[in-house]
Design an enzyme around this catalytic site. Structure first.
Site, PDB file in Angstrom:
ATOM      1  N   HIS A 166       0.674  -1.094   0.053  1.00 51.73           N
ATOM      2  CA  HIS A 166       0.174  -0.008   0.024  1.00 51.73           C
ATOM      3  C   HIS A 166       0.777   1.287   0.095  1.00 51.73           C
ATOM      4  CE1 HIS A 166      -4.117  -1.672   0.648  1.00 51.73           C
ATOM      5  NE2 HIS A 166      -3.371  -2.772   1.335  1.00 51.73           N
ATOM      6  N   LYS A 218      -8.041  14.267   4.890  1.00 54.52           N
ATOM      7  CA  LYS A 218      -7.213  13.060   4.938  1.00 54.52           C
ATOM      8  C   LYS A 218      -6.134  13.055   5.730  1.00 54.52           C
ATOM      9  CE  LYS A 218      -6.295  13.829   0.352  1.00 54.52           C
ATOM     10  NZ  LYS A 218      -6.260  12.833  -0.420  1.00 54.52           N
ATOM     11  N   ARG A 219      -5.348  12.045   6.131  1.00 55.68           N
ATOM     12  CA  ARG A 219      -4.438  12.242   7.324  1.00 55.68           C
ATOM     13  C   ARG A 219      -3.326  13.184   6.568  1.00 55.68           C
ATOM     14  NH1 ARG A 219      -3.748   7.928  11.080  1.00 55.68           N
ATOM     15  NH2 ARG A 219      -1.800   9.194  11.824  1.00 55.68           N
ATOM     16  N   LYS A 249       1.085  14.737   0.843  1.00 58.41           N
ATOM     17  CA  LYS A 249      -0.325  14.617   0.555  1.00 58.41           C
ATOM     18  C   LYS A 249      -0.342  16.425   0.411  1.00 58.41           C
ATOM     19  CE  LYS A 249      -2.342  10.837   3.149  1.00 58.41           C
ATOM     20  NZ  LYS A 249      -2.937  10.036   2.112  1.00 58.41           N
ATOM     21  N   THR A 273      -8.419   6.797  -1.880  1.00 59.34           N
ATOM     22  CA  THR A 273      -9.919   6.136  -2.082  1.00 59.34           C
ATOM     23  C   THR A 273     -10.474   7.383  -1.928  1.00 59.34           C
ATOM     24  OG1 THR A 273      -9.323   5.371   0.197  1.00 59.34           O
ATOM     25  CG2 THR A 273      -9.389   3.811  -1.694  1.00 59.34           C
ATOM     26  N   LYS A 312     -14.425   8.614  -3.469  1.00 58.44           N
ATOM     27  CA  LYS A 312     -15.615   8.889  -2.805  1.00 58.44           C
ATOM     28  C   LYS A 312     -16.336  10.524  -2.976  1.00 58.44           C
ATOM     29  CE  LYS A 312     -13.644   6.338   1.110  1.00 58.44           C
ATOM     30  NZ  LYS A 312     -12.492   6.294   2.084  1.00 58.44           N
TER      31      LYS A 312
HETATM   32  C1  26V Z   1       2.436   1.638   8.011  1.00 54.90           C
HETATM   33  C2  26V Z   1       2.770   1.568   9.122  1.00 54.90           C
HETATM   34  C3  26V Z   1       4.323   1.487   9.521  1.00 54.90           C
HETATM   35  C4  26V Z   1       4.483   0.963  10.839  1.00 54.90           C
HETATM   36  C5  26V Z   1       3.573   1.643  11.920  1.00 54.90           C
HETATM   37  C6  26V Z   1       2.000   1.247  11.625  1.00 54.90           C
HETATM   38  C7  26V Z   1       1.681   1.485  10.277  1.00 54.90           C
HETATM   39  C8  26V Z   1       0.697   1.624   9.776  1.00 54.90           C
HETATM   40  C9  26V Z   1       0.164   1.598   8.465  1.00 54.90           C
HETATM   41  C10 26V Z   1       1.242   1.630   7.503  1.00 54.90           C
HETATM   42  C11 26V Z   1       0.827   1.563   5.938  1.00 54.90           C
HETATM   43  C12 26V Z   1       0.212   2.640   5.715  1.00 54.90           C
HETATM   44  C13 26V Z   1       0.073   2.570   4.205  1.00 54.90           C
HETATM   45  C14 26V Z   1      -1.281   3.206   3.772  1.00 54.90           C
HETATM   46  O1  26V Z   1      -2.106   3.269   4.538  1.00 54.90           O
HETATM   47  N1  26V Z   1      -1.241   3.160   2.444  1.00 54.90           N
HETATM   48  C15 26V Z   1      -2.521   3.892   1.863  1.00 54.90           C
HETATM   49  O2  26V Z   1      -3.273   2.644   1.279  1.00 54.90           O
HETATM   50  C16 26V Z   1      -4.535   3.143   0.706  1.00 54.90           C
HETATM   51  C17 26V Z   1      -5.310   2.108   0.470  1.00 54.90           C
HETATM   52  O3  26V Z   1      -4.687   1.098  -0.484  1.00 54.90           O
HETATM   53  C18 26V Z   1      -4.246   3.877  -0.558  1.00 54.90           C
HETATM   54  O4  26V Z   1      -5.425   4.677  -1.056  1.00 54.90           O
HETATM   55  C19 26V Z   1      -3.474   5.238  -0.113  1.00 54.90           C
HETATM   56  O5  26V Z   1      -2.770   5.934  -1.382  1.00 54.90           O
HETATM   57  C20 26V Z   1      -2.090   4.762   0.568  1.00 54.90           C
HETATM   58  O6  26V Z   1      -1.507   5.815   1.342  1.00 54.90           O
END
Ligand code: 26V
Length: 861
Positions: free
Chosen positions: A364, A569-570, A575, A674, A678
């Site tokens: 992701h 968004k975050r 971003k 996403t 929406k």
């Molecule tokens: C990474 C980590 C690193 C360790 C600590 C906790 C943690 C939690 C989440 C993540 C991964 C984040 C990746 C993410 O959210 N990507 C988003 O995924 C969406 C669904 O596919 C996508 O639409 C977004 O563009 C993308 O940033």
């Protein structure tokens, strides 16, 4: 429950539901309905309503079992389901029933619905995507079970204090939750640490016995995920969330007695909190334990379920599919191999093959700081046996690479799972899975050609794309009743379960009545949002009064005729909320110089959480607040708003009210997005970069109807970064307007005190100076600002012509057929899982219904 019931049947059903609700109030809460408070009514309604759901839930499960279907196990550390009651009402088409019920109980629909707190079990896109998938899988009758963690505290509640973010705990479990079922029978024991004693299985493969280890009980709670009701045979799938909280044995009395209070409670507290950061590796021991807890408990459950219907493992690789949502559950690869070789005496080679057959990995993000790595020492200490498996896997893999590319040591360094004392989870995931997918066409290309280039070269067949989507049922049918109604009036209701049909809406793009109605709906949604914000503020102020804190910032007077320009968004540098804000500052400066300058009134809306430790992101929030404070005080044509505590429910209110959707990440950095989808299905036009799924959305809508694309392409971004040829100072020198806007970040135009001054200056420096070895303006804000400014001008021009604007909107909505998660999961089924539908078997449903209704005849008196 069907909406098209004859009147007398509807009334009979409604009366039965009223009676059930009253009965729950008495038997579970000890209240008569005239005295019950809203919380109690919410719970009683949910209990009454869920009885229906339970029947189909059980029948769904029994039907998979009967067919011996291949089952998909979806494993994710995060889910963001949003409010459950309202979604279930929508999916079961029970609005009229529930309205009738609540009227009878003298309560308003929204008071009761809004009582429910969002389960905030995720950070953002990744968690919400998982929940959209479950909605689609249930609706399309695919056999699936999902696993996750039941965090006691979800993502923090964001509050603004003097314009800055503070984090308050999220107490979503403070009341009894009517949507969860504790399943004591299914608890699992998870082991950490300990000493190993080597042995062999019957094939001579090394296996290890553990002693002196820690043990933790994982207790599951099941949540029903209800599919959309097409024929009363709707499927209900299970989301099983593990908790360490309620098992008293997790508390280590010996440690406690020895005075080690923290250690004693560590395992009881394992599932206490969600790590509130994404795109940034945390590297913390508790997080690793959480990940393994999820993996270990889930794989034990998967194997147990499989063995209930099979005597040996011959069919395991055929019957089981496991999808891991990013690398967080990757240890399931090591754990499955370990269990197969140790407990079931399967030869190593076969265990590896079975595992690879079963697994699929979705990536992701390509941001380096988000790619998980774990310290080898820590892994050795916490998970010694799993580490042995990883080492052997890695050894064999590296041997293969050496054989295929003799002499290429660079490859080994890049592809090895273990490197420099770190275990690279993405490499493990790719090696242990039969499919790896990105989440948009562009993202998958970047994975193949850059991030995982070596792996793609070696295993081209592993890499596939599955573009993300959203469920139109929550994000249009449920969130935007008015628009959903208009669309159904024009093209019928087929789009609800077959979103490709939305294409037909384009036939109405030239129809003035449709365009008028569309504009009116947008106006109503904006008014509804304004009302919602007022109510929210009242509630917040009440709460703050109780806590003896000052009131929140005043809500400015919002004009529903203004352009609602929304970025929610975050908060992340990539971003580029700052790009948006700089443009707003430019507009404000122009308007201050010449009040006739711009014709369009604009309301700029921001919302989003910053990771608690992400300093720059927090500075951005404070800057938005400060800009809002100053601009709003002037009561001009421009308003700026930062809405606190963005979550699924807020999104459902904000997105239907948006005119303009801001999707402005640095090209190449947003894997998919996403939110972009929406907004578009809710009738907003996009100002966006050529990034993630924006590109495919533009292609589907057609360039002619996608007028506000801007900025550097991902190739351009890649090139200037490689060549080091971009210099933000040139833009600063060449564009006086940009310079003037940027200067406000350090010249105290917006800073109200020293803290703010320092924080805003830090943002200035992150754009203009070298920072921590990073080039100035790493995210290319100034590079894209001139083009963004021009695109925003086009927005204003088009917005002045309402009729034309509406025509664009209709074409945009009509182009979204490909972006339903119904389509995404079909693609996963074809390209990754090879999964077949398993709808409820009618005889099974009848049997369960019969068993259930027998109790209605039972009477004590
Ligand atoms: C990474 C980590 C690193 C360790 C600590 C906790 C943690 C939690 C989440 C993540 C991964 C984040 C990746 C993410 O959210 N990507 C988003 O995924 C969406 C669904 O596919 C996508 O639409 C977004 O563009 C993308 O940033």
């Amino acid at each position: 429950m069907l909406p098209m019931m004859p009147n007398n049947e509807f009334e009979a059903q409604a009366e039965a539901l009223v009676a059930k609700t009253k009965r729950y109030l008495i038997t579970m809460m000890g209240r008569v309905f005239t005295e019950a408070n809203v919380d109690e009514v919410y719970r009683a309604v949910s209990y009454a309503f869920r009885e229906e759901i339970m029947i189909n839930w059980l029948a769904s499960f029994l039907s998979y079992q009967k067919r011996d279907s291949r089952i998909l196990y979806y494993i994710s550390m995060e889910y963001l389901p949003g409010r459950i009651l309202s979604n279930n009402i929508t999916n079961l088409k029970a609005h009229d029933l529930i309205r009738f019920l609540l009227q009878r109980m003298n309560r308003t629909y929204y008071d009761v619905i809004e009582r429910e707190q969002d389960p905030g079990l995720g950070n953002g896109g990744l968690g919400r995507l998982a929940s959209c998938f479950l909605d689609s899988l249930a609706t399309k009758n695919y056999p699936v079970q999902a696993y996750g963690l039941r965090y006691q505290y979800g993502i923090f509640e964001q509050q603004l204090l003097d314009g800055g973010q503070i984090e308050a705990p999220d107490l979503w479990l403070i009341n009894e939750n009517p949507w969860e079922f504790r399943r004591d029978l299914r608890k699992k024991l998870v082991k950490f640490c300990g000493q190993m004693e080597m042995g062999e299985n019957i094939h001579g493969d090394e296996i290890y016995k553990l002693s002196g280890h820690e043990e933790v009980w994982a207790l599951p709670y099941d949540y029903p995920i209800v599919g959309y009701n097409q024929d009363n045979r709707y499927s209900v799938v299970t989301l099983r969330l593990w908790s360490t909280k309620e098992s008293p044995r997790n508390f280590k009395l010996q440690s406690y007695n020895a005075g080690n209070f923290d250690q004693a409670a560590e395992n009881t507290a394992l599932t206490d909190v969600l790590y509130p950061s994404d795109h940034h590796d945390v590297g913390k021991r508790t997080r690793l334990k959480q990940e393994f807890l999820l993996v270990s408990a889930s794989i034990q459950d998967i194997i147990r379920r499989y063995l209930e219907g099979h005597e040996n493992f011959r069919l395991f690789a055929d019957k089981v599919r496991i999808q891991i949502n990013d690398t967080h559950p990757t240890l399931i690869i090591a754990e499955l191999i370990r269990i197969l070789t140790k407990r079931y005496d399967i030869p190593w080679k076969m265990a590896v093959e079975i595992t690879e057959q079963c697994l699929g990995y979705t990536n992701h993000t390509i941001l380096k700081e988000a790619l998980e790595q774990w310290d080898q020492e820590l892994m050795n200490y916490l998970l010694p046996r799993q580490m042995r498996v990883i080492e052997r896997l890695n050894q064999e893999f590296c041997d293969k690479v050496r054989l295929k590319y003799p002499g290429d040591e660079g490859k080994i360094h890049r592809m090895s799972i273990i490197e420099n004392g770190q275990v690279r989870m993405a490499n493990l995931s790719i090696i242990g899975s039969h499919r790896v997918n990105g989440v948009s066409a562009m993202h998958t290309e970047i994975l193949k050609n850059q991030v995982f280039k070596d792996f793609h070269e070696m295993f081209p067949e592993k890499f596939v794309n599955v573009t993300n989507g959203v469920t139109q049922r929550r994000w249009l049918l449920d969130a935007n009743h008015r628009l959903a109604h208009l669309i159904t009036k024009r093209i019928g209701d087929g789009w609800i379960t077959d979103f490709e049909q939305i294409r037909k809406f384009a036939d109405w793009a030239g129809d003035s009545d449709t365009k008028q109605e569309l504009l009116l709906i947008k106006m109503k949604n904006k008014l509804q949002l304004i009302e919602h914000l007022k109510r929210r503020k009242e509630q917040q102020d009440e709460k703050r009064l109780e806590e003896r804190r000052e009131k929140s910032a005043e809500l400015p007077l919002l004009d529903p005729h203004s352009l609602f320009d929304v970025q929610v968004k975050r908060i992340h540098e990539y971003k580029r909320q700052v790009l948006n804000l700089l443009h707003i500052i430019m507009l404000w400066q122009e308007m201050s110089e010449n009040s006739e300058h711009r014709r369009v009134r604009r309301t700029a809306i921001f919302a989003g959480k910053a990771a608690a430790g992400y300093k720059i992101a927090k500075n951005i929030i404070r800057l938005i607040s400060a800009v809002a404070r100053k601009i709003n005080s002037e009561n001009g044509p421009l308003k700026v708003l930062f809405i606190e505590n963005y979550n699924v429910s807020l999104a459902e209110n904000v997105i239907p009210a948006a005119d303009l959707s801001e999707q402005i990440s640095t090209a190449g950095m947003e894997a998919s997005g996403t939110g972009n989808m929406k907004f578009t299905i809710n009738g907003a036009l996009t100002i966006g970069t050529e990034d993630g799924a924006n590109i495919e959305m533009r292609e589907q809508v057609g360039n002619a109807w996608w007028p506000f694309s801007f900025g550097s392409s991902s190739e351009e971004v890649e090139r200037v970064r490689r060549e080091g040829t971009y210099n933000p100072h040139e833009v600063y020198q060449m564009h006086p307007k940009i310079r003037k806007a940027l200067d406000t970040l350090y010249n105290k135009t917006f800073a109200g005190n020293e803290v703010e001054h320092e924080e805003f200056s830090a943002l200035f420096h992150s754009i203009m100076d070298i920072q921590y070895g990073r080039v100035p303006d790493y995210y290319l804000i100034l590079k894209d600002l001139p083009d963004y400014y021009e695109a925003q001008k086009k927005v204003e021009e088009l917005f002045c012509n309402k009729d034309q604007w509406a025509e664009y909107v209709i074409h945009n909505i009509a182009g979204m057929g490909a972006f339903s998660t119904d389509v995404s999961i079909e693609n996963y089924c074809k390209r990754v899982w090879g999964l077949e539908k398993s709808p409820i078997i009618p005889e099974i449903l009848e049997r369960v219904q019969h068993e259930y209704y027998v109790h209605e005849k039972f009477d004590i008196y």
